[in-house]
Structures are given as C-alpha cells and as structure tokens.
Scaffold this motif. Structure first.
Motif, PDB file in Angstrom:
ATOM      1  N   ILE A   1     105.626  11.690  65.021  1.00 18.13           N
ATOM      2  CA  ILE A   1     106.129  10.492  65.693  1.00 18.13           C
ATOM      3  C   ILE A   1     107.569  10.199  65.299  1.00 18.13           C
ATOM      4  CG2 ILE A   1     105.905   7.970  65.716  1.00 18.13           C
ATOM      5  CD1 ILE A   1     102.854   8.362  65.731  1.00 18.13           C
ATOM      6  N   VAL A   2     107.845  10.253  64.002  1.00 20.56           N
ATOM      7  CA  VAL A   2     109.188   9.866  63.548  1.00 20.56           C
ATOM      8  C   VAL A   2     110.234  10.884  63.979  1.00 20.56           C
ATOM      9  CG1 VAL A   2     109.211  10.969  61.257  1.00 20.56           C
ATOM     10  CG2 VAL A   2     110.390   8.797  61.600  1.00 20.56           C
ATOM     11  N   HIS A   3     109.862  12.167  64.055  1.00 24.47           N
ATOM     12  CA  HIS A   3     110.837  13.169  64.484  1.00 24.47           C
ATOM     13  C   HIS A   3     111.072  13.108  65.993  1.00 24.47           C
ATOM     14  CE1 HIS A   3     111.863  15.227  60.791  1.00 24.47           C
ATOM     15  NE2 HIS A   3     110.601  15.186  60.426  1.00 24.47           N
ATOM     16  N   PHE A   4     110.023  12.862  66.771  1.00 28.84           N
ATOM     17  CA  PHE A   4     110.230  12.676  68.207  1.00 28.84           C
ATOM     18  C   PHE A   4     111.100  11.440  68.458  1.00 28.84           C
ATOM     19  CE2 PHE A   4     106.447  15.426  69.284  1.00 28.84           C
ATOM     20  CZ  PHE A   4     107.155  16.313  70.081  1.00 28.84           C
TER      21      PHE A   4
ATOM     22  N   VAL B   1     106.518  10.078  71.746  1.00 26.65           N
ATOM     23  CA  VAL B   1     105.932   9.253  70.689  1.00 26.65           C
ATOM     24  C   VAL B   1     104.609   8.661  71.174  1.00 26.65           C
ATOM     25  CG1 VAL B   1     106.227   7.181  69.285  1.00 26.65           C
ATOM     26  CG2 VAL B   1     108.163   8.725  69.639  1.00 26.65           C
ATOM     27  N   GLU B   2     104.612   8.145  72.384  1.00 23.59           N
ATOM     28  CA  GLU B   2     103.382   7.563  72.928  1.00 23.59           C
ATOM     29  C   GLU B   2     102.309   8.635  73.139  1.00 23.59           C
ATOM     30  OE1 GLU B   2     103.746   4.313  75.843  1.00 23.59           O
ATOM     31  OE2 GLU B   2     105.900   4.733  75.830  1.00 23.59           O
ATOM     32  N   GLU B   3     102.733   9.851  73.532  1.00 22.58           N
ATOM     33  CA  GLU B   3     101.768  10.945  73.713  1.00 22.58           C
ATOM     34  C   GLU B   3     101.107  11.317  72.383  1.00 22.58           C
ATOM     35  OE1 GLU B   3     103.396  14.312  75.704  1.00 22.58           O
ATOM     36  OE2 GLU B   3     104.223  13.127  77.354  1.00 22.58           O
ATOM     37  N   ILE B   4     101.916  11.372  71.322  1.00 24.70           N
ATOM     38  CA  ILE B   4     101.364  11.695  69.998  1.00 24.70           C
ATOM     39  C   ILE B   4     100.421  10.596  69.546  1.00 24.70           C
ATOM     40  CG2 ILE B   4     101.927  12.085  67.566  1.00 24.70           C
ATOM     41  CD1 ILE B   4     102.644  14.398  69.396  1.00 24.70           C
ATOM     42  N   TRP B   5     100.782   9.348  69.848  1.00 23.44           N
ATOM     43  CA  TRP B   5      99.910   8.224  69.494  1.00 23.44           C
ATOM     44  C   TRP B   5      98.541   8.385  70.166  1.00 23.44           C
ATOM     45  CZ3 TRP B   5     100.675   4.034  66.259  1.00 23.44           C
ATOM     46  CH2 TRP B   5      99.730   3.015  66.332  1.00 23.44           C
TER      47      TRP B   5
ATOM     48  N   ALA C   1      92.794  10.073  69.974  1.00 23.38           N
ATOM     49  CA  ALA C   1      91.752  10.976  70.469  1.00 23.38           C
ATOM     50  C   ALA C   1      91.045  11.705  69.332  1.00 23.38           C
ATOM     51  CB  ALA C   1      92.355  11.982  71.442  1.00 23.38           C
ATOM     52  N   LEU C   2      91.769  11.952  68.249  1.00 22.87           N
ATOM     53  CA  LEU C   2      91.183  12.627  67.089  1.00 22.87           C
ATOM     54  C   LEU C   2      90.614  11.630  66.070  1.00 22.87           C
ATOM     55  CD1 LEU C   2      93.731  15.524  66.450  1.00 22.87           C
ATOM     56  CD2 LEU C   2      91.402  15.711  67.301  1.00 22.87           C
ATOM     57  N   ASN C   3      90.497  10.355  66.501  1.00 25.46           N
ATOM     58  CA  ASN C   3      89.917   9.304  65.648  1.00 25.46           C
ATOM     59  C   ASN C   3      90.640   9.165  64.312  1.00 25.46           C
ATOM     60  OD1 ASN C   3      87.831   8.628  67.524  1.00 25.46           O
ATOM     61  ND2 ASN C   3      86.718  10.466  66.871  1.00 25.46           N
ATOM     62  N   CYS C   4      91.947   9.357  64.350  1.00 27.69           N
ATOM     63  CA  CYS C   4      92.765   9.192  63.147  1.00 27.69           C
ATOM     64  C   CYS C   4      93.293   7.755  63.124  1.00 27.69           C
ATOM     65  CB  CYS C   4      93.925  10.187  63.160  1.00 27.69           C
ATOM     66  SG  CYS C   4      94.910  10.165  61.666  1.00 27.69           S
ATOM     67  N   VAL C   5      93.050   7.050  62.043  1.00 25.41           N
ATOM     68  CA  VAL C   5      93.415   5.634  61.946  1.00 25.41           C
ATOM     69  C   VAL C   5      94.895   5.493  61.606  1.00 25.41           C
ATOM     70  CG1 VAL C   5      92.956   3.454  60.769  1.00 25.41           C
ATOM     71  CG2 VAL C   5      91.073   5.051  61.231  1.00 25.41           C
ATOM     72  N   ALA C   6      95.619   4.785  62.459  1.00 17.50           N
ATOM     73  CA  ALA C   6      97.054   4.562  62.243  1.00 17.50           C
ATOM     74  C   ALA C   6      97.275   3.613  61.073  1.00 17.50           C
ATOM     75  CB  ALA C   6      97.686   3.996  63.511  1.00 17.50           C
ATOM     76  N   ASN C   7      98.380   3.805  60.357  1.00 18.41           N
ATOM     77  CA  ASN C   7      98.745   2.879  59.280  1.00 18.41           C
ATOM     78  C   ASN C   7      99.961   2.055  59.700  1.00 18.41           C
ATOM     79  OD1 ASN C   7     100.923   4.630  58.987  1.00 18.41           O
ATOM     80  ND2 ASN C   7     100.154   5.574  57.112  1.00 18.41           N
TER      81      ASN C   7
ATOM     82  N   VAL D   1     109.922   2.065  69.233  1.00 17.71           N
ATOM     83  CA  VAL D   1     110.099   2.660  70.561  1.00 17.71           C
ATOM     84  C   VAL D   1     110.111   1.570  71.622  1.00 17.71           C
ATOM     85  CG1 VAL D   1     109.026   4.128  72.312  1.00 17.71           C
ATOM     86  CG2 VAL D   1     109.131   4.901  69.936  1.00 17.71           C
ATOM     87  N   PHE D   2     109.142   0.666  71.558  1.00 13.02           N
ATOM     88  CA  PHE D   2     109.080  -0.427  72.528  1.00 13.02           C
ATOM     89  C   PHE D   2     110.296  -1.347  72.401  1.00 13.02           C
ATOM     90  CE2 PHE D   2     104.229   0.103  72.412  1.00 13.02           C
ATOM     91  CZ  PHE D   2     104.242   0.876  73.568  1.00 13.02           C
ATOM     92  N   CYS D   3     110.695  -1.626  71.160  1.00 15.66           N
ATOM     93  CA  CYS D   3     111.850  -2.512  70.939  1.00 15.66           C
ATOM     94  C   CYS D   3     113.129  -1.885  71.482  1.00 15.66           C
ATOM     95  CB  CYS D   3     112.012  -2.825  69.453  1.00 15.66           C
ATOM     96  SG  CYS D   3     110.707  -3.877  68.767  1.00 15.66           S
TER      97      CYS D   3
END
Length: 496
Positions: free
Chosen positions: A256-259, A268-272, A277-283, A293-295
């Motif tokens: 995410i940070v490199h994209f 970034v949104e695609e990686i999110w 999809a892989l049930n990985c919990v975001a921190n 990205v949104f800002c």
C-alpha cells in the motif's frame, strides 16, 4: 496491467522441508580435502570440551601450530560442538586469529548452520556477510554480485542435512544479501526455495517485497509478492490460489505505501480489497495510508467513513492518523473541521507535532485567513518546532498577497535567525515582488542581491516586478534598462 510471474505446476508439487532435495547427496563438495582422521578430530574436541578456557587454546596451538587444520577438519570439529555454539564460534575466531585454518565456504557454512540452529542471529549474519565477500567467491563473471550469493546458498544447501539445520538459515542469507544490495541474488535464492515448496518466513518475504518496490517500483514489487506467497500458480492451465505462507498486515502495508508513494492511488484501494479478501485485519497504519489516498483526492467523506470504521474496530488513533485527517480537511479549506480534530487530539492526550501545526497554517493561508495562520505559526515556534520550507513559502506568500510584506519579511528574518531557515526561490520571489509593489525599490534591490548570493538568479517575474516598480515611481530610464536586460535574459533562456 501488473506483471505476474507464473509458477509452474512442477514447482508446486509438495516437498518435505529438507534442503538435501536440491542435491543428490548431502556430502561436502567434491573438491574438499580427504576426510580427516578420527583421532585428530577426537583430540581437538576433547581439548575444547574438557580443558579450561585458557589452557585449551594454548594446548591446541602447541599441538597444531605447524600443521593447522583443513576446512574439512574444522567442519568436523564444529559438528561435534553443534550443541555448544559459542565454543564453536570461539574456535573459529581462534583458528582465524592464529592462522591455523584457511577457511572456505565449507567451514563457514558449517558454523553458520550451528549458529542458526541456536538462533544466534547476529553472529550467523556476520559470518554470512563475510562469506558473501570471501576471496574464494571472486570470479571473472561480470555479474559477480549475482553469482556470489548463489555460491553461498549452494554451500549452505550441501551442508544443510548433515548439520541438522532449519530453513531459517536461508532467511538470514536472503536478509544479508538485501543488506549488501544484492537484490537479484536474494530473489533467486527465494525462487529456488519456493521451487521446492519451501517458503522464506513472512518477514523475509516482506523485506524482499519492500526492497524490490523501493528499487524497481511498486508494480514489480507486487509481482514478487504474488510469486513469494504463491498467489499466481498455474495448474493444468488454470490459475489457482495456493498460499504456502500467508501474507500478514505488514505485507499489505508495504504494498500500500509503495503504491501510494508511486502515485498509483487506485492500486492502493485494490490492495485493500485483496487484504480484506484474505481476511487480513488492517491496523492503524493501513487505515492511515488509505485515508491519505482519499484526502489527496479531496474525498473527505470517505476518509471520515474510515475514521469511524477504525473506532468500530477498536483501533486507537495515533498522531499520524490525526495529522492525516487534519491535513485532508485543511487541503479542501475546511479548517474549522480540522480544528475540531485538533482539539480532540489534545483531549485524547496525544501531543501534536510540527506536521499538525503546518497543516493548519497552510489551511488558514489557503482560505485567506493569515491572521489565524500567524497565531498558529507562533504556537508552532513556542513549541520549539521548525516549519518546513513549503510551509514558510505558503505563509510568506499569503502575507504578501495581503500586502503585509513587512510582516512577511520579519517572519523570514526571525526564522533565519532562530531556526536556521533558508528561504527558497519562491519565498524570495514573494518578498521581492511585494517590496517592488509597495515602491520600496532599495529594499527590493538588497533582497534581490541576497537572493543571487544564495544561488537564485533573477527570472522574468523578478524583472517584471522591478520594471513595474520603477515605472510607478517615474524612473522610466531604469525601467527601460531593465526591460532591455530582461529581453536578453529571455533570449538566452530560449536558446538554451
């Protein structure tokens, strides 16, 4: 379209985590010396394990100072000491210091395995670092940086089984290759491991993805990510998802940070989405980058949605999170909303930093409220923070636009004196044009001389400001002279 390397079905067949599968035999390389005599090995091992610290080294030196040890003999002794790694390492340093053994990759590899088994990471990596640069690895191949790590890998693989080692040793090799800027070698070692169904640890994979993304771009890094984690696997013509070692939140944060850094915001949104999809919990860090990205795109409603989602997921906001959303609101001119988050930040017990204040200073300048911007700037200074050059440009430009050039000049001199601020070309242009606009030509000339002294040659805007200034005070002769000089400068620039 991101490049994706396809791993063949042959590569995907399951294998035991045993590195002797790479070779038909786990015996040492064939070019080594004849096997050592059992009596020599048992004598050295007995002295090392049964004698006291000082006497053992004196005794060994007296017995073997003339003949020394071959790398094979050293390796056999080391294998007998594999449950006492510190003693094995001391024996290595002693034999090196006393020139008792001309060590090669065999002796290095054996000791590296022994140290790795006991998780003596620093010592193992020190030896790997030397092994990568050992004279025996010098070769005529022009791509020596690629060959050397593979030779070390081959030696470690050949001694793997007899040393009772674990795949962790290859993680250390990959990490040390990355440290030595041998990226191609690191990637090839990882691919060799993957081809036998052995994955580096997730932290090692993350380090590889990060370094590739940094050096070759986020898209290439993403391709490496899919290889390492087995996400692109062709089986009977169909692409299937086969995960050997699961990516974690740090993996996705790296992508995410490199994209984001490469400006590929849609990725970034695609990686999110892939992370979800892989049930990985975001921190918190994950959320902060997506909020950024949104800002950046002025999508503050989406940013606020993420902010609320963080709260619902039980995540605690940190300084980076607050600065991200404060900066987003300041960017679109909603400074009052940014101030609300600023106050909330203080009430939560978090200390704001210079970034927080800079966002608000620029926000107020953006909406033309320079009075509030100056108040916040003074708070920034009282806190002992130093404003970045871009923030100073915005503040100086905002004051000059309001015809408050004297205040802008005072703030500039204050920042130069107490914070070591070096005005940029932009700041000098704002101030010079402002002084000319007020008819203060002598002050403008002094400042322009200072500007040249800092390495900034006058451009057409500066010339036009002086021409207009002299015309306003009726000095047509000076205006004509400068106009002629301006045309000559313009002509030179066009020719260049």
């Amino acid at each position: 379209m991101l490049n994706k390397r396809i791993i063949t079905s042959q590569q995907l067949k399951p294998h035991s985590h045993s590195l002797h599968l790479y070779y038909s035999s786990s015996s040492p390389p064939s070019n080594q010396q004849a096997p050592p005599t059992a009596s020599l090995i048992s004598t050295v091992v007995s002295i090392l394990t049964n004698h006291r610290s000082k006497s053992r080294w004196t005794h060994i030196h007296s017995l073997f100072s003339s003949s020394g040890f071959t790398p094979t003999e050293f390796s056999q002794v080391t294998l007998h000491l594999k449950n006492n790694p510190h003693l094995a390492l001391s024996f290595f340093h002693f034999s090196t210091r006393k020139s008792l053994c001309n060590h090669n990759l065999l002796s290095y590899s054996t000791l590296i395995h022994v140290l790795s088994r006991h998780r003596l990471v620093t010592h193992a990596r020190d030896l790997i670092r030397v092994a990568i640069r050992t004279p025996e690895l010098q070769c005529s191949n022009k791509d020596a940086n690629f060959v050397k790590p593979l030779k070390v890998f081959e030696s470690l693989a050949k001694t793997y089984k007899i040393c009772g080692s674990a795949p962790f040793v290859f993680d250390l090799l990959i990490l040390e290759c990355l440290e030595a800027k041998k990226l191609d070698g690191s990637l090839e070692i990882a691919r060799l491991l993957r081809s036998r169904g052995i994955s580096p640890r997730v932290s090692t994979c993350n380090a590889l993805v990060s370094e590739v993304s940094r050096c070759r771009g986020a898209c290439v890094g993403y391709g490496v990510y899919r290889q390492l984690f087995g996400l692109d696997c062709e089986i009977d013509g169909d692409v299937k998802w086969v995960v050997r070692v699961r990516p974690n939140v740090h993996t996705f944060n790296t992508l995410i940070v490199h994209f984001y850094g490469d400006g590929l915001l849609e990725k970034v949104e695609e990686i999110w989405e892939e992370m979800m999809a892989l049930n990985c919990v975001a921190n918190v860090y994950s959320y902060c980058v997506l909020m950024a990205v949104f800002c950046d795109q002025g999508m503050m409603r989406e940013a606020e949605r993420l902010w609320e989602e963080m709260k619902l997921n039980g995540l605690e906001y940190d300084v980076v999170a607050y600065n991200t959303i404060i900066g987003g609101f300041c960017k679109i001119g909603e400074v009052k909303r940014a101030e609300e988050f600023f106050r909330e930040m203080g009430l939560s017990g978090l200390e704001s930093n210079y970034v927080t204040y800079e966002h608000i200073v620029k926000g107020y300048c953006h909406v033309g409220d320079v009075n509030s911007a100056i108040l916040v700037f003074k708070d920034l200074c009282r806190k002992g923070f130093r404003a970045e050059a871009l923030t100073m440009d915005v503040l100086i430009g905002g004051l000059c636009d309001k015809r408050r050039v004297a205040e802008a000049l005072e703030i500039t001199r204050f920042s130069m004196r107490y914070f070591g601020f070096c005005p940029t070309r932009k700041s000098y242009e704002f101030l010079t044009k402002g002084l000319c606009g007020e008819g203060k030509m002598e002050e403008a000339l002094k400042l322009q001389a200072e500007m040249v002294g800092q390495g900034f040659e006058p451009n057409l805007e500066i010339y036009e400001a002086f021409v207009d200034g002299y015309l306003k005070e009726g000095n047509e002769e000076m205006a004509a002279k400068l106009r002629k000089e301006m045309f000559e400068v313009q002509k030179q620039q066009e020719e260049q």
